[in-house]
Scaffold this active site. Sequence first.
Site, PDB file in Angstrom:
ATOM      1  CG  ASP A 108      -1.908   1.082   1.281  1.00  0.00           C
ATOM      2  OD1 ASP A 108      -2.754   1.121   0.371  1.00  0.00           O
ATOM      3  OD2 ASP A 108      -1.869   1.893   2.224  1.00  0.00           O
ATOM      4  CD  GLU A 135      -2.287   2.031  -3.456  1.00  0.00           C
ATOM      5  OE1 GLU A 135      -3.418   2.543  -3.555  1.00  0.00           O
ATOM      6  OE2 GLU A 135      -1.585   2.171  -2.442  1.00  0.00           O
TER       7      GLU A 135
END
Length: 590
Positions: free
Chosen positions: A232, A310
């Site tokens: 993330d 990401e």
Amino acid sequence: MTSTAPITTSDLTAGAPVHTVAGNGEWWRDAVIYQVYPRSFADGDGDGTGDLPGVTSKLDHLAQLGVDAVWLSPFYRSPQKDAGYDVADYRDIDPLFGTLADFDEMLAGAHERGLKVIVDLVPNHSSDQHVWFQEALAAAPGSAERERYMFRDGRGPAGDEVPNNWQSIFGGPAWTRLAPREDDGPLGPQWYLHLFDSTQPDLNWDNPEVRTEFEDVLRFWLDRGVDGFRVDVAHGMIKAAGLPDWDGQVAMVEGTVEEATEADPGAPEDGSTGAGNRGPMFDQDGVHDIYRAWHKVLAEYDGDRCLVAEAWVEPLSRLARYVRPDEMHQAFNFSFLTAPWDAATVRTVVNASLSTMQAVGAPTTWVLSNHDVVRHASRFGLEEIGGRQLNGIGANDPQPDAALGLRRARAASLLMLGLPGSAYMYQGEELGLPDHTALPDDVRQDPSFFRTDGAEPGRDGCRVPLPWVGGAPGNGFGPTGKTWLPQPDVYAELAADKQYGVKGSTYEMYRAALGLRRAENLGAGALAWVDSLADHPDVVAFRIADVVVVANLSDSVFPLPAGSQVLVASGEVDATSGELPSDTTVWLRG
């Protein structure tokens, strides 16, 4: 479209491949990976929230669909201020989702079905309930405990001005000041940085203790048998030295789309669509040292374990730095996700993606939807597709044309699944699910909605629980009919049981495409454009081996070659006339 003259199969002759196939057959290079958002996938215990036993109960759905792997969004122990992306314990399961034993059962069940499992890792920030942050709050300024996070004195004579002008991605200042206490320094209580919610303090990745801790976290889950990690905010862990002010604006979602002008209607040659975070808090060169170290950790384990970034980064040449041979293995292609429904832009983004990733020996990782953006079945139904629609659609906003959105979404998905490289699916897109675009404000939970005082609808609309049995309580989400967010009425007719075995359903289209993709080895093939159709500017056509993918992005029909063998189509193709309708993609045997 400039020509509707009849064409023949000879017109489908392709030019030279635009890229070469790299690697040694690692599974992640051409895998189709299905994102499970656990709280909304399936509820095993009836409390209205999805959980790990619910995931286990639906593994056959995923295996029969034909995907290769599963990525699970966070299930860690958390106060759930940001749907689990505020982690309090990286080595335990939140009771909301089950136990470590439930995780092990799910993992074993996936592996028995030939499915790899990737888990989410959230390293940019922790929860404010993490033991480290609680220790930092109890410790004095300048202590080792505070050095694990980004604590700073305030500016101004009394230290009551924010350390810099950075804004939170969720809205409002990116700094929160502590309450006064006796051991404060001469400038009073310190401030801590949070690029997201105030309950998500940013970790200090210049601190070796933080780096060692996360390498241990990687090993904890690798030892349990996971096949990789989706990272993330992979571009946000290192901040520019000195934390300088920045006059730019951080988007309220992880990326933004800048609308094209009349003078520049398509993407530039580098494939940029405006999908990128900029500023001194993102894409700093120091992040790459972290991923080189993580690469070495994963290399200690067999089975081609992978790291997925990401990273909302543009141009694509910057994104490619994350997937160099000694760093990560995949990076989501947000330039592709944010591309408008425009053939010229799609061709440019695909070309740039393949050539740029080839330069570092990495596959391109395609994606159209996820838990942070409006589902593409709704996005493509909007009259204008721009950045403001990524972060939710509210009941008072312009509403999508549902039929148009689904038609284009099916066409876009079939186009994506024909591309070489790896592809990601977001749960429910195989059912053609739209966003819930009319959620009442009193049920919303996304912190971006609250931090912007409702100016941003937030991401709840794409996170609504899945429908498994149409018309049952909660459409079969769980045994009691409870759902943590309400479902729109249309979910009853789009439920999985209403689509299994139904010719022409979105589910059966996906299943057929995934089967053909695997049988024809499309993900590991070399793409060549069908240049002979260049006088049809609203058509995207390419060949991989003897499969030709033709997508008609125009508002009129496109004549297919006489006698073409249709392998799979996103919509009805008239076998008599051989006409491909608008907003439709077809795979042909060429």
